[in-house]
Design an enzyme around this catalytic site. Structure first.
Site: not given
Ligand SMILES: [Zn+2]
Length: 315
Positions: A174, A250, A138
């Site tokens: 992810d 996740d 990110h």
């Molecule tokens: Zn994540």
């Protein structure tokens, strides 16, 4: 197999949903395995970070002069220890990439190389190296976001480009879209970015990856694996000389920040699919862990361990 890791990845963030203890817990379990050789990384230099990040942003990170909004976006408390820990983690992904591509060997490997017969054994798994850390997708050039101060995979990819690699791929699995990575390589055709994520989840703004697959809320193993199976040939058609894999834990059904419903078995099959595809093509593979926020920390640890297990078998 070599695994890059440092105890200093356990960064004190106070009460936080990001369990940095997971790195140590994984390493503890791996240390019981004789086939795993640990490699301690060096911190990424500020010059390496500047291959991706702006000078202004790096100065703020270094000096602790981020504004309130910037800290809210990063969602981490600033401290010297936090910056040092993540700089080391970026160095870990660089190290993993250099080992996987054979651009750098550890002193252990080079010692073994003096004996030709041992060489074959020692290098039987060259090409797949795991980083017990990383996957900070990110982070953008000029700001950090969502627990990611620096974009380790992007920095490592730039280092490989500097060393002469022409085609690189990023397989980001992810549960969250790889917004920073997508943005950084948006206009660089040498890097193929795949993001397979939950569509209706953070981040709201999703810059375009080379290939984006946004999954509906609650998608199960079968949907996920079918989409992955369709996406991987497109990644390999890029003929990458190195693949970075963000094996986020996740997408798991019991994750606090994810809304997909993958089982632990489904995640293992996901990892196997990526690892076998890349390995069959004879392409170096850099495995990073990325996110994982299961209600029970031991689930996150077990999912990451399964990824590393898959990477270390079937050579
Ligand atoms: Zn994540």
């Amino acid at each position: 197999m070599q695994a890059v890791y440092s105890d200093r990845y356990q960064i004190d963030l106070g009460l936080h949903v990001f369990p940095t203890a997971k790195y140590r817990l994984i390493a503890e379990r791996l240390s019981q395995r004789p086939d795993i050789t640990f490699v301690e990384p060096e911190p990424a230099t500020w010059a390496q970070l500047a291959l991706v990040h702006t000078a202004e942003y790096l100065a703020k990170m270094r000096d602790g002069t981020l504004g309130e909004t910037e800290l809210e976006q990063l969602e981490l408390p600033w401290s010297v220890g936090m910056v040092d820990g993540f700089r080391l983690m970026v160095g870990g992904t660089i190290q993993t990439a250099l080992l996987a591509t054979g651009l750098e060997v550890t002193s252990l490997t080079s010692k073994i190389r003096e004996d030709g017969s041992a060489l074959r054994l020692a290098t039987s798994n060259v090409g797949v190296v795991c980083h017990v850390g990383g996957g900070l997708h990110h982070a953008f050039p000029n700001h950090g976001e969502g627990f990611c101060p620096f974009n380790d995979v992007a920095v490592a990819a730039r280092v490989l480009q500097d060393r002469g690699l022409e085609r690189i791929a990023v397989v980001d699995l992810d549960v969250h879209h790889g917004n920073g990575t997508a943005f950084i390589f948006e206009s660089d055709p040498r890097v193929f970015t795949l993001s397979l994520h939950q569509q209706h989840n953070y981040p709201l703004w999703k810059p375009r990856s080379t290939l984006d697959v946004g999954l509906p809320d609650g998608a199960h193993d079968a949907t996920y694996l079918r989409e992955l199976e369709r996406a991987l040939p497109q990644v390999m058609a890029h003929r990458p000389q190195c693949v970075f894999f963000l094996a986020g834990a996740d997408p798991y059904e019991d994750d606090q920040l994810g809304g997909l419903r993958l089982t632990r078995d489904g995640l293992r099959r996901r990892d196997r699919m990526v690892i076998e595809t890349v390995r069959a093509a004879g392409v170096p593979l850099v495995v990073t862990l990325a996110g994982g926020y299961a209600r029970r920390l031991e689930d996150t640890v077990a999912i990451h361990l399964a990824t590393i297990e898959e990477a270390s078998v079937s050579n």
